[in-house]
Write a protein that holds these residues in place. Structure first.
Motif, PDB file in Angstrom:
ATOM      1  N   PRO A   1       0.799  -1.225   0.000  1.00 46.93           N
ATOM      2  CA  PRO A   1       0.000   0.000   0.000  1.00 46.93           C
ATOM      3  C   PRO A   1       0.833   1.277   0.000  1.00 46.93           C
ATOM      4  O   PRO A   1       0.293   2.357  -0.204  1.00 46.93           O
ATOM      5  N   VAL A   2       2.143   1.162   0.235  1.00 45.19           N
ATOM      6  CA  VAL A   2       2.985   2.359   0.250  1.00 45.19           C
ATOM      7  C   VAL A   2       4.044   2.317  -0.852  1.00 45.19           C
ATOM      8  O   VAL A   2       5.046   3.029  -0.795  1.00 45.19           O
ATOM      9  N   ALA A   3       3.835   1.498  -1.867  1.00 48.34           N
ATOM     10  CA  ALA A   3       4.863   1.282  -2.893  1.00 48.34           C
ATOM     11  C   ALA A   3       5.294   2.576  -3.565  1.00 48.34           C
ATOM     12  O   ALA A   3       6.486   2.803  -3.782  1.00 48.34           O
ATOM     13  N   HIS A   4       4.342   3.452  -3.920  1.00 46.18           N
ATOM     14  CA  HIS A   4       4.693   4.653  -4.656  1.00 46.18           C
ATOM     15  C   HIS A   4       5.457   5.645  -3.789  1.00 46.18           C
ATOM     16  O   HIS A   4       6.271   6.421  -4.286  1.00 46.18           O
ATOM     17  N   VAL A   5       5.210   5.636  -2.489  1.00 39.48           N
ATOM     18  CA  VAL A   5       5.969   6.491  -1.581  1.00 39.48           C
ATOM     19  C   VAL A   5       7.349   5.888  -1.335  1.00 39.48           C
ATOM     20  O   VAL A   5       8.359   6.596  -1.280  1.00 39.48           O
ATOM     21  N   ALA A   6       7.393   4.568  -1.206  1.00 40.08           N
ATOM     22  CA  ALA A   6       8.662   3.880  -0.946  1.00 40.08           C
ATOM     23  C   ALA A   6       9.624   3.986  -2.124  1.00 40.08           C
ATOM     24  O   ALA A   6      10.828   3.806  -1.946  1.00 40.08           O
ATOM     25  N   GLU A   7       9.109   4.271  -3.332  1.00 42.41           N
ATOM     26  CA  GLU A   7      10.002   4.501  -4.469  1.00 42.41           C
ATOM     27  C   GLU A   7      10.963   5.654  -4.164  1.00 42.41           C
ATOM     28  O   GLU A   7      12.124   5.621  -4.543  1.00 42.41           O
TER      29      GLU A   7
END
Length: 242
Positions: free
Chosen positions: A187-193
């Motif tokens: 659920p946080v993939a785009h932030v974790a990028e």
């Protein structure tokens, strides 16, 4: 002149066997997409068997999901071949498709973390990541620690799935002693990028929960299809893996 039809000569067309009635609603399409998300690379035959649908029905849903950009075709692997013929088409969820399953964080979250890094330093982002994962770790600790050490990776995967990570376990490849915890959704993939501290904090939490050093092999945030964490067997707990 009026023609009289002989009733004895009338033959009815045989009824077509339509097979089981298929659910063509968005609900079934959602199940097809989620099955691909949770299981990774899938063929129409795989999905038909798993969801108890006919291959024709699955293909209709796949065509719709392809048109919507939720899934895409991937290069087939050995298990996707059907005898001597052409390999079966394999499907995976696209980055856009992951949005279909609701991202918990968006550009606002990334902007907030950028502001935090600029005003308080990178260390503040690391503290935030540790605080966030500490809440998850505390909720999982009791159920994981109550399990037999050999069962803890599977118990952790179940807990992650309950929180929407679509997690599973599988044996480590190449004869390695251990298992892999696979998270098919983040659920946080785009932030974790932009902030890998989130992934690093999560990996450290897994190590504490499982009581052994673990190794993060792949992440969705870095463009991989699945977040994969290697967990050595209990027998190798005292050995450091890197």
């Amino acid at each position: 002149m009026k023609t009289v039809r002989d009733p004895n000569s009338v033959t009815e067309a045989p009824a077509r066997d339509l097979g089981p009635v298929e659910d063509v609603t968005a609900g079934t399409r959602e199940k097809v997409a989620r099955a691909i998300l949770e299981n990774g690379r899938s063929t129409a035959a795989d999905l038909a068997a798993q969801l108890d649908l006919t291959p024709a029905a699955v293909r209709r849903h796949l065509d719709a999901l392809l048109a919507d950009g939720v899934i895409e075709e991937a290069e087939p692997r050995g298990q996707a071949h059907r005898g001597r013929g052409r390999p079966a088409k394999v499907f995976v969820v696209t980055d856009a498709g992951r949005h279909h399953f609701v991202q918990a964080y968006d550009d606002l979250a990334a902007s907030a973390l950028r502001f935090l890094a600029e005003t308080a330093g990178v260390h503040a982002v690391e503290q935030f990541a540790a605080r966030r994962v500490a809440e998850l770790e505390e909720r999982y600790r009791r159920v994981v620690e109550q399990a037999d050490p050999a069962d803890r990776p599977a118990v952790l995967a179940e807990a992650l799935s309950a929180d929407g990570y679509a997690a599973s376990i599988k044996p480590a490849p190449g004869g390695a002693l251990g298992e892999q915890v696979c998270q098919h959704h983040c659920p946080v993939a785009h932030v974790a990028e932009q902030f890998p501290q989130l992934c690093e904090a999560e990996t450290q939490a897994f190590a504490r929960l499982l009581g052994t050093h673990v190794q993060r092999l792949a992440t969705i945030a870095h463009g991989d299809g699945v977040c994969t964490t290697y967990v050595p067997t209990v027998a190798t707990t005292g050995r450091t893996t890197s």
